[in-house]
Design an enzyme around this catalytic site. Structure first.
Site, short mmCIF file in Angstrom:
data_model
loop_
_atom_site.label_atom_id
_atom_site.label_comp_id
_atom_site.label_asym_id
_atom_site.label_seq_id
_atom_site.Cartn_x
_atom_site.Cartn_y
_atom_site.Cartn_z
N SER A 105 0.83 -1.20 0.00
CA SER A 105 0.00 0.00 0.00
C SER A 105 0.88 1.26 0.00
O SER A 105 1.69 1.44 -0.90
CB SER A 105 -0.96 -0.05 1.19
OG SER A 105 -2.02 0.88 1.03
N ASP A 246 -9.63 -6.14 -3.96
CA ASP A 246 -8.71 -5.21 -3.31
C ASP A 246 -9.10 -3.77 -3.68
O ASP A 246 -9.43 -3.48 -4.83
CB ASP A 246 -7.31 -5.52 -3.84
CG ASP A 246 -6.17 -4.94 -3.07
OD1 ASP A 246 -6.38 -3.93 -2.39
OD2 ASP A 246 -5.06 -5.50 -3.17
N HIS A 274 -7.66 -5.88 0.38
CA HIS A 274 -6.41 -5.12 0.44
C HIS A 274 -5.37 -5.82 1.30
O HIS A 274 -4.17 -5.79 1.00
CB HIS A 274 -6.70 -3.72 0.98
CG HIS A 274 -5.60 -2.73 0.78
ND1 HIS A 274 -4.99 -2.54 -0.45
CD2 HIS A 274 -4.99 -1.87 1.63
CE1 HIS A 274 -4.06 -1.61 -0.34
NE2 HIS A 274 -4.04 -1.19 0.92
#
Length: 302
Positions: A105, A246, A274
């Site tokens: 991320s 995601d 995610h």
């Protein structure tokens, strides 16, 4: 295997570092967490990778969150420049001639910018995990995903974005529903301990200063982040890994994959949100191990 915890001096502060040591002799894997401000905790799910692959795995808390949190840290230090310097400092102090970098991320954003802007030596490969090359693209995809929520949730998100008031219970419920669909499991006693820990408040400060008060629209210092046109400058081999469910959507990851010109592969994990390494932990570990094995073999190492 042995787990070591240490603090590495950085500026006038200290970076918390957790190392799962292996004597397998392989190039270590350094994990760069998301947020900004989330901390290393969920990465402890990947301790199994160290055991299975006989490879040292390193994780740390970026300045301003987790055990690297310190209320004396001025707000202006909670930024990409600081965290890039911290990553460089950590690599220097760990003393490994080569490492693999895995950024999840926001951590993937940091890895991308670090590889492009600093052009470091000693990076054998990069794993870009559920990340994003462009804050604008993320915003566009997040708004699209909000469309999958119920009518009341969509209304609450619309009103919050228009008023810039994110304090309503209706908006909180909408975020919780969005998170359950696209980000992570709900907190509960049946989750691993590393996912249930209370995080220092300063992590939230780092998040809001850099991203903003709302997951869907970046308004902080990272709102102009965009390396899409420069991803071809990444020289080391790369693995892109993400989930079908995601918030780092397949479109976002295809954009990354297509822009890379280095040796590359993409692992898309079915049904994973995610937090891919929670939802599809075994498949995630397998994909990362296979990528590193290919590169180790290419360098003549077992």
């Amino acid at each position: 295997m042995e787990i070591q915890e240490r603090f590495v001096d950085f500026l006038s502060y200290k970076t918390y570092c957790r190392i799962v040591l292996s004597d397998g002799g392989k190039v270590p894997l350094l994990l760069v967490h998301g947020g900004p401000g989330s901390g290393h905790d969920s990465f402890e799910l990947l301790d199994d990778l160290a055991y299975q692959d006989e490879r040292t795995v390193i994780m740390y808390d970026q300045l301003g969150c987790g055990r690297s949190s310190d209320e004396s840290i001025p707000d202006e230090l909670l930024c990409e420049k600081t965290w890039t310097m911290e990553l460089e400092n950590l690599l220097k102090n760990l003393g490994f001639p080569e490492v693999y970098l895995l950024g999840h991320s926001w951590g993937g954003m940091l890895v991308m910018s670090y590889l492009i802007e600093r052009r470091p030596s000693g990076i054998r490969g990069a794993i870009l995990s559920s990340t994003l090359p462009s804050a604008k693209l993320w915003e566009e995809e997040a708004k699209r995903l909000v469309g999958y929520l119920g009518e009341a949730d969509r209304k609450a998100v619309k009103e919050a974005l228009e008023s810039k008031d994110f304090s309503s219970l209706e908006f909180e419920n909408a975020v919780a529903h969005y998170s359950r669909l696209f980000i992570a499991p709900e907190k509960g006693e049946d989750l691993p301990e590393c996912l249930r820990r209370q995080k220092p408040k300063q992590g939230r400060k780092a998040y809001e200063r850099n991203w903003g008060p709302c997951e869907f629209v970046p308004t902080g210092e990272l709102k102009a982040f965009d390396y899409t046109q420069r991803l071809g400058e990444i020289a080391c081999p790369a693995l892109v890994i993400s989930g079908t469910d995601d918030e780092s959507t397949p479109l976002i990851n295809k954009t990354i994959y297509d822009a890379l010109s280095c040796p590359k592969s993409w692992s898309l994990l079915s049904g994973a949100r995610h937090m891919t390494y929670f939802d599809r932990k075994e498949e995630y570990i397998k994909a990362v191990m296979e990528f590193m094995k290919r590169e180790d073999d290419r360098h003549g190492q077992r």
